[in-house]
Write an enzyme that holds these catalytic residues in place. Structure first.
Site, short mmCIF file in Angstrom:
data_model
loop_
_atom_site.label_atom_id
_atom_site.label_comp_id
_atom_site.label_asym_id
_atom_site.label_seq_id
_atom_site.Cartn_x
_atom_site.Cartn_y
_atom_site.Cartn_z
N SER A 84 -13.16 -10.90 -0.92
CA SER A 84 -12.39 -9.71 -1.27
C SER A 84 -10.92 -10.12 -1.28
O SER A 84 -10.37 -10.54 -0.26
CB SER A 84 -12.65 -8.62 -0.24
OG SER A 84 -11.60 -7.67 -0.29
N ARG A 135 0.80 -1.23 0.00
CA ARG A 135 0.00 0.00 0.00
C ARG A 135 0.83 1.28 0.00
O ARG A 135 0.54 2.20 -0.77
CB ARG A 135 -0.99 0.02 1.17
CG ARG A 135 -2.14 -0.95 1.02
CD ARG A 135 -3.00 -0.65 -0.21
NE ARG A 135 -4.16 -1.52 -0.28
CZ ARG A 135 -4.35 -2.46 -1.20
NH1 ARG A 135 -3.44 -2.67 -2.13
NH2 ARG A 135 -5.45 -3.18 -1.22
N1 ARG Z 1 -5.76 -7.85 6.65
C1 ARG Z 1 -4.73 -7.61 5.70
C2 ARG Z 1 -4.12 -6.25 5.91
O1 ARG Z 1 -4.72 -5.42 6.54
C3 ARG Z 1 -5.18 -7.83 4.28
C4 ARG Z 1 -6.09 -6.81 3.69
C5 ARG Z 1 -6.55 -7.30 2.38
N2 ARG Z 1 -7.33 -6.34 1.67
C6 ARG Z 1 -8.33 -6.69 0.89
N3 ARG Z 1 -8.95 -5.73 0.28
N4 ARG Z 1 -8.73 -7.91 0.74
O2 ARG Z 1 -3.04 -6.00 5.47
#
Ligand code: ARG
Length: 395
Positions: free
Chosen positions: A170, A91
């Site tokens: 997702s 990110r």
């Molecule tokens: N829980 C993980 C994090 O916060 C994964 C997030 C995944 N995002 C998604 N849009 N599926 O890094």
């Protein structure tokens, strides 16, 4: 307004693009690749079809692996002992690339598709503010409108695009980790169905023969597999494939998000788990016990900063200096055995190993005298025995 949108080509960000156009904004889309397997080719065309005036596709896979993933290996980055940080690492890089485009095109705002319940909004907004300033406008339609996937599909239908809401989960994917959330997985007692997985076969379907691999590290970074030198992008992709085929690399755990929620998270990360396991083992071969314990604290601080969206926190750089300094000696080979979803380190060697076979052998070489041993034990246990006596716990 001229808006730069972080665009994945998926349902949510496509709906946001359509929405921004309906509101009369001029939209520039940016798609950043961090090694996800899904097609990036159709993305530009889709963005144009939905009215983007300009589109940027940025392949940041190599940068992601060389700067972010390699540090995660050196820091044994597993959030709450399980999650290899894939999404959390990617990110900040994606946000940085989006911010650079925003500067280049003179944008008035940046838009992204994060919800108000996740960690990703924290990671995105923080990095965007870092590069673009505290007052730069960030538009987050999903968060602002509480946009559901059904509503997103409706918006797209208005524009003649039928994407459907058929996806069961997702999913966020990059070369380091595949993150799977939502749907039936929200029931923490329900076993993840086989269709949640894409990188790994079910362990019970894995080959009957074990796989042996030797991974070579230099200064904490993996550089070789079975003696063959290769760059880290290739090495990680190769291990994902090889280990995934043996049913290794699945994670199912409960995770504490930054935003006060616990979530049930399922991941696939064969290379990440194996490389961190191997790296940790090699560290044990090299470090003093004090170093090993100290490193664990440093690793955990670093991992928490990354997970919690504080990539820009100055302490990260300080921690990385320590992590790099300590990895100076983490060079050597680790032998792994993978069998039906399990992985064991079955051998290790390092030129900086302080494991001394000549000292450990019971039958030859150095052997402390009885007197030396007794003297050591008496002094070593003195604090504990004295305190226990003072508290009436012993005679
Ligand atoms: N829980 C993980 C994090 O916060 C994964 C997030 C995944 N995002 C998604 N849009 N599926 O890094």
């Amino acid at each position: 307004m001229r808006v730069v949108l972080a665009y994945s080509g998926g349902l949510d960000t496509s709906a946001i693009l359509a929405l921004l156009r309906e509101q009369g904004h001029e939209v520039v889309t940016v798609t950043v690749s961090v090694g996800q397997e899904e097609e990036l080719e159709g993305v530009e065309e889709k963005a144009r079809r939905l009215g983007a005036v300009e589109h940027y596709t940025i392949d940041a896979t190599r940068e992601f692996v060389e700067k972010y993933v390699s540090m995660a290996i050196k820091a044994n980055g597993l959030y709450e002992d399980r999650y290899p940080l894939g999404t959390a690492l990617a990110r900040p890089l994606i946000a940085e690339k989006v911010a650079m485009v925003a500067k280049r095109v003179g944008a008035d705002a940046v838009a992204h598709g994060c919800t108000a319940k996740g960690n990703d909004q924290v990671r995105f907004d923080t990095v965007l503010r870092y590069y673009l300033g505290d007052d730069f406008k960030i538009i987050a339609p999903v968060r602002e409108l509480r946009l559901t996937r059904e509503e997103a599909a409706k918006i797209l239908a208005r524009h003649g695009i039928d994407v459907g809401v058929h996806k069961k989960y997702s999913i966020d994917e990059n070369i380091w980790t595949r993150s799977i959330e939502g749907g039936v997985l929200d029931d923490p007692m329900a076993e993840p169905p086989e269709d949640a997985f894409a990188w790994t076969v079910a362990p019970e379907k894995a080959p009957d023969e074990p796989l042996y691999l030797e991974v070579g590290f230099e200064k904490g970074v993996p550089v070789k597999v079975n003696g063959e030198r290769m760059d880290l992008v290739k090495l990680v992709s190769m291990l994902n494939r090889l280990l995934g085929a043996h049913g290794y690399g699945r994670i199912d755990h409960i995770e504490n998000r930054v935003v006060g929620l616990k979530s049930r998270e399922v991941y696939e990360a064969p290379a990440a788990l194996a490389l961190i396991e191997a790296h940790r083992d090699l560290e044990k071969m090299v470090y003093t016990p004090r170093e090993l314990r100290f490193k664990k604290l440093v690793d955990q601080l670093w991992t928490d900063l990354v997970y919690q969206g504080l990539w820009v926190e100055p302490l990260r750089l300080t921690l990385e200096k320590t992590i790099d300094a300590m990895n100076e000696w983490v060079t050597g080979e680790v032998k792994l055995k993978v069998y039906k979803g399990s992985l064991m380190v079955v051998g290790r060697e390092s030129p900086y190993s302080s494991y001394r076979r000549d000292l450990i052998d019971y039958n030859q070489g150095w052997y402390p005298s009885d007197e030396e041993a007794r003297g050591f034990i008496t002094i070593w246990s003195l604090h504990s025995l004295a305190a226990a006596k003072a508290r009436g716990l012993r005679g």
